[in-house]
Scaffold this active site. Structure first.
Site, mmCIF file in Angstrom:
data_model
loop_
_atom_site.group_PDB
_atom_site.id
_atom_site.type_symbol
_atom_site.label_atom_id
_atom_site.label_comp_id
_atom_site.label_asym_id
_atom_site.label_seq_id
_atom_site.Cartn_x
_atom_site.Cartn_y
_atom_site.Cartn_z
ATOM 1 N N LYS A 53 4.553 0.489 6.775
ATOM 2 C CA LYS A 53 5.598 0.566 5.573
ATOM 3 C C LYS A 53 5.349 1.761 4.676
ATOM 4 O O LYS A 53 6.508 2.656 4.737
ATOM 5 C CB LYS A 53 5.693 -0.587 4.721
ATOM 6 C CG LYS A 53 6.222 -2.025 5.425
ATOM 7 C CD LYS A 53 6.007 -3.093 4.789
ATOM 8 C CE LYS A 53 6.507 -4.451 5.662
ATOM 9 N NZ LYS A 53 5.934 -5.819 5.133
ATOM 10 N N GLN A 97 3.120 -7.982 -0.072
ATOM 11 C CA GLN A 97 3.015 -8.539 1.460
ATOM 12 C C GLN A 97 2.546 -9.980 1.713
ATOM 13 O O GLN A 97 1.301 -10.391 0.965
ATOM 14 C CB GLN A 97 1.816 -7.501 2.378
ATOM 15 C CG GLN A 97 1.922 -7.738 3.675
ATOM 16 C CD GLN A 97 3.039 -7.592 4.545
ATOM 17 O OE1 GLN A 97 3.484 -6.364 4.239
ATOM 18 N NE2 GLN A 97 3.338 -8.306 5.468
ATOM 19 N N ASP A 120 12.501 -6.761 -0.658
ATOM 20 C CA ASP A 120 12.281 -7.586 0.387
ATOM 21 C C ASP A 120 13.518 -8.431 0.518
ATOM 22 O O ASP A 120 13.634 -9.270 1.452
ATOM 23 C CB ASP A 120 10.923 -8.235 0.194
ATOM 24 C CG ASP A 120 9.877 -7.882 1.593
ATOM 25 O OD1 ASP A 120 10.427 -7.221 2.284
ATOM 26 O OD2 ASP A 120 9.069 -7.930 1.496
#
Ligand code: NAP
Length: 285
Positions: A53, A97, A120
């Site tokens: 990422k 994460q 997200d």
């Protein structure tokens, strides 16, 4: 006839180019889109995802910062760190994460991320927006699948879409997004009786279960678009999806490979959401 392979890597490169142009326009206006990525503990798979990422941000010219926190960090300290990042105007996206260590309440963490920086798309505000059909940040994996379908000129409206898997990060948002695009949607789970009865009706079949070879050729409608979200590592080290690729490609009209299908799109849509978030600082929704 063998299915057309949907090349997620190639499509991701094209989509990233478009978003890079938007990021460049923002930079001309003095705004550098920025993403904070938080990793807690040292899950090796998470580490690889996080590095990818950060690398993708770099390639598109975004600002990124990695917050590498110890696995025994208290929930309180993690929430305080997120609050801090929420206030930082040079950050337009915050990503934690997953998975998190067991002593941390993941729902609390996701709710602490400002909905305006929830790139997200896991905050309840954004998930609620999916139901209403106007989410700000669509969750990255289903957003990537939608993008793959659109790039491959696969019609969605009026089609039978069957989603196998109902996780909050893939199956459920995917179903809502395809419903919003006027598909007729069914969701199958581990409790579904006779999975084949559903999958064989699908014009669009999205599979996200983490079960190797769950979908075989006899379960697929000839000509269907089969999107394999699953990522499974075999003992040999090989990565495979949830679909028997070699068998199903002989029946389907389109199929995504694993790797090189949905995976590259997930990170691409994270980049897209971060740039969109930065754009909203100029034109709030
Ligand atoms: P998850 O939270 O474990 O959910 C799996 C879902 O599959 C559950 O809803 C489960 O049903 C269903 N399921 C399991 N066995 C089934 C069966 N035999 N028949 C029908 N449904 C079945 O998984 P996830 O987070 O959605 O991830 C799914 C897969 O996608 C994993 O391999 C993951 O690594 C991969 N993934 C890939 C990406 C990417 O970027 N490519 C992103 C995210 C996830 P129940 O609800 O009844 O248990």
């Amino acid at each position: 006839m063998s299915a057309q392979i949907i090349d997620g890597k190639a499509i991701a490169i094209e989509v990233r180019k478009q978003w890079k142009r938007r990021a460049d326009q923002l930079k001309e206006q003095g705004i550098l889109p920025g993403l904070a990525v938080i990793i807690v503990g040292d899950n090796p798979a998470s580490r690889v995802y996080v590095q990818n990422k950060i690398k993708a941000c770099h390639e598109v010219g975004l600002y990124s910062e990695l917050h590498d926190l110890p696995g025994d960090i208290s929930e309180e300290m993690l929430l305080a760190k997120i609050e801090d990042l929420n206030q930082n105007p040079s950050l337009h996206g915050i990503l934690v994460q997953l998975p998190l260590p067991d002593h941390i309440n993941v729902n609390k963490v996701l709710e602490t991320i400002s909905a305006k920086k929830d790139v997200d798309g896991f905050h309840l505000y954004n998930l609620g927006g999916l139901i209403a059909g106007n989410t700000v940040f669509p969750p990255c994996t289903p957003y990537g699948v939608q993008c793959l379908l659109e790039y491959s000129n696969i019609p969605i409206e009026g089609q039978n879409a069957v989603i196998v898997g109902r996780s909050n990060i893939v199956g459920k948002p995917m179903a809502l997004m395809l419903l919003q695009k006027n598909a007729t949607v069914s969701i199958c789970t581990s409790k579904t009786r006779d999975l084949k009865q559903f999958t064989s009706l699908a014009d669009i079949l999205v599979v996200a279960t983490g079960k190797v070879n769950l979908i075989t050729a006899d379960m697929v409608k000839p000509g269907a678009a089969v999107i394999d979200v699953g990522i499974n590592r075999l003992e040999s080290g090989k990565l495979v999806g949830d679909v028997d690729f070699e068998g199903v490609r002989e029946v389907a009209g389109h199929i995504t490979p694993v790797p090189g299908g949905v995976g590259p799109m997930t990170i691409t849509m994270l980049i897209a959401n971060t740039i969109m978030s930065a754009e909203q600082t100029i034109h709030p929704q």
